[in-house]
Each structure stands twice: as structure tokens, then as C-alpha cells.
Scaffold this active site. Structure first.
Site, mmCIF file in Angstrom:
data_model
loop_
_atom_site.group_PDB
_atom_site.id
_atom_site.type_symbol
_atom_site.label_atom_id
_atom_site.label_comp_id
_atom_site.label_asym_id
_atom_site.label_seq_id
_atom_site.Cartn_x
_atom_site.Cartn_y
_atom_site.Cartn_z
ATOM 1 C CB THR A 24 -0.897 0.076 1.289
ATOM 2 O OG1 THR A 24 -1.799 -1.039 1.129
ATOM 3 C CG2 THR A 24 -1.768 1.035 1.329
ATOM 4 C CE LYS A 61 -5.659 -1.015 1.649
ATOM 5 N NZ LYS A 61 -4.458 -1.727 1.831
ATOM 6 C CE LYS A 76 1.895 2.078 5.138
ATOM 7 N NZ LYS A 76 1.704 1.384 3.647
#
Length: 299
Positions: A106, A181, A249
Site C-alpha cells: 500500500t 485502496k 500511514k
């Protein structure tokens, strides 16, 4: 549970990154009959994987990628990704022309587009393919994968990647997987905060919240988070799952991208701050459902 693998011609593959996701993902590739070589920054973890699954461990990404038809990666962030892809010991340096790199990290859409362009210049193919489903999804081989890249590269990757996936979908050109995502994480952030407030409210009102969740989980309030995290939130248990540090994050990537595309993310920005509060409580490695801890402390 036992994963059933669709018959696919054996491929020579590499997997870079033996973390909580990459370790079982590479294991599914091996169990599906592929010839797998792994690399990890901590060599002991790669060696442990090789001992468990009977594959090979390589000392550098370049050596892991040598001769591979497909190189998979799942590392921490943009910088980690560049470190295993670029440079004299990076995967691109070891890959033969025509080979395919599939990145499950990711990361930012920006780094996906950058590496896609570098791959094309080197005669390689690249697909950005972040995953959803968490550690349990990786262990059970049931990840949902969102992909960005050329259709031909995607079609090459899909039958092999289905070893650890339940859905493997092309969203659009390079970077689209990462953007999808981000949508996923934005939706989860608001949902978990709402679930936290609801559970905390019910507990404060003296309700049997496990019973309440069972009832409302059959109606419009139902969600994966409610089904899989509601009871553990009631029990104040968070020593598992997707860590708050990782979610922060990811939300940072969402907020950075929103600055570029102009999309307002007021709830996401607020929930990101709430996760900062959880980190200050010492919960950086707690599951993301630990948002409720902030509310319990205020009662």
C-alpha cells in the site's frame, strides 16, 4: 480453512517482503505449485519461510528476481518499495526483459506511476496491486486485490495471484490500484469511528451490546467491521488485526492525494487525528478497532 487452488501452469516467481502479509502470500504461491524464491531485509525471516515451505531464499532482491517470470512485492512504504526495486541490487536489475513486477505494497499512486514508467523503459511490465483483507485474508488466501496497469500485464498476473486472492480486479491505468485502496481506507476509517461511537453509546446506556450487535447486524447497519470487530470492541480486546500505525500511514497517503486532487476529506482527517490519540495511549500496534479506547477513557 483449506485453500483450493485453481490449476495454473507452474511459474518461476519471486516474492520480496516476508512480513505478516508477504510470508503467507508467498506460501500460497508455493502450495499452488509455483517455483518460489523469496527475499526479506531480515534474512532470518526469508530463511524461515524457505524452511517451512521448501522454497529458496536469496540475499538480494536482484538475485531473487533473476529468471523469475513474475516478481511480487509487499513491503512497508514508498521508500521501502524503491529500495527493493531500484539500484544495482534491486529487482529491476535482475529481471529479464518481458518479466512482470506486481506490487502489493500500500503505497502512493505517485510511486506506482514512477515505477511503471521505469519498468516500461527497461522492457518490463508493472502492476500496482494493493490488497484488502488483512492478515487473516493473507493467511487464508482470500485477499481482495485492486490493480492498476496495462490489461495485458494484469491478465498475466491474475491466474498466478489468485493463489492468495478471492478477487483480483483491474481498476484502470498505473496508480489506479493505489487510488482504489485509498477509497477503501477512507471508507473504513469513517465506519470504524461510527461503530466505536455506537458501541460506546450502547455500553454507556447499559445495553447488552453483543446482543444489540447481533440484532442490528441483520439490518442496514451491518458491515464487515461490525461482524468481525464488534464483539472484540465490547470486550476491549485489540491485540490482533491491522495495526493503528499502518492505518495512519495509509490515511496519510489518502490525505496527501486529496491535497492534489482537491477532494475534501473532513471525516478522514478527523479520524486520522483520533488514531494519533490512540498511538499516544500506546496503541500503535493495536487493531484499528481500538478507536473506541479514546471514548472509553472519556467516560
Amino acid at each position: 480453512m483449506t485453500k483450493t487452488y485453481e490449476p495454473v501452469a507452474p511459474h518461476k516467481v519471486a516474492f520480496l517482503g516476508m512480513g505478516v502479509m508477504g510470508y503467507p502470500m508467498a506460501g500460497h504461491l508455493k502450495r499452488a505449485g509455483h517455483d518460489v524464491t523469496v527475499y526479506n531485509r531480515s534474512a532470518a525471516k526469508a530463511a524461515a519461510w524457505a524452511d517451512e515451505y521448501g522454497g529458496r531464499a536469496a540475499p538480494t532482491p536482484r538475485e531473487a528476481a533473476a529468471g523469475a517470470q513474475i516478481v511480487f512485492a509487499c513491503v512497508g512504504n514508498d521508500d521501502d518499495l524503491r529500495s527493493v526495486v531500484l539500484g544495482p541490487d534491486g529487482a529491476f536489475a535482475g529481471m529479464a526483459k518481458g518479466a512482470l513486477f506486481v506490487d502489493h505494497t500500500t503505497a502512493s499512486a505517485e510511486v506506482a506511476r514512477e515505477l511503471s514508467a521505469r519498468a516500461a523503459a527497461a522492457g518490463l511490465a508493472f502492476v500496482d496491486a494493493p490488497v484488502s483483507g488483512g492478515q487473516a485474508g493473507a493467511v487464508n488466501g482470500l485477499l481482495t486485490v485492486m490493480c492498476g496497469g496495462e490489461a495485458a500485464a494484469f491478465e498475466r498476473a491474475k491466474p498466478v495471484a489468485m493463489a492468495f486472492s478471492r478477487a483480483f480486479t483491474l481498476i484502470g491505468p498505473a496508480g489506479s490500484g493505489q487510488l482504489a485502496k485509498m477509497v477503501n481506507q477512507i471508507c473504513i476509517a469513517g465506519l470504524v469511528q461510527g461503530l466505536s461511537e455506537g458501541v460506546n453509546f450502547g455500553l454507556a446506556a447499559g445495553l447488552d451490546m453483543k446482543l444489540v450487535l447481533e440484532v442490528i447486524g441483520k439490518g442496514a447497519a451491518q458491515s464487515w467491521q461490525m461482524d468481525n470487530r464488534g464483539a472484540t470492541m465490547v470486550d476491549d480486546r485489540f491485540d490482533f488485526g491491522f495495526a493503528v500505525d499502518w492505518m495512519r500511514k495509509d490515511l496519510g497517503l489518502c490525505l496527501d492525494e486529496a491535497k492534489r486532487n482537491g477532494a475534501p476529506l473532513p471525516v478522514t482527517a478527523l479520524v486520522d487525528q483520533f488514531y494519533g490519540d490512540v498511538q499516544r495511549l500506546g496503541g500503535g500496534r493495536w487493531d484499528t478497532s481500538s478507536l473506541i479506547r479514546r471514548l472509553r477513557r472519556s467516560r
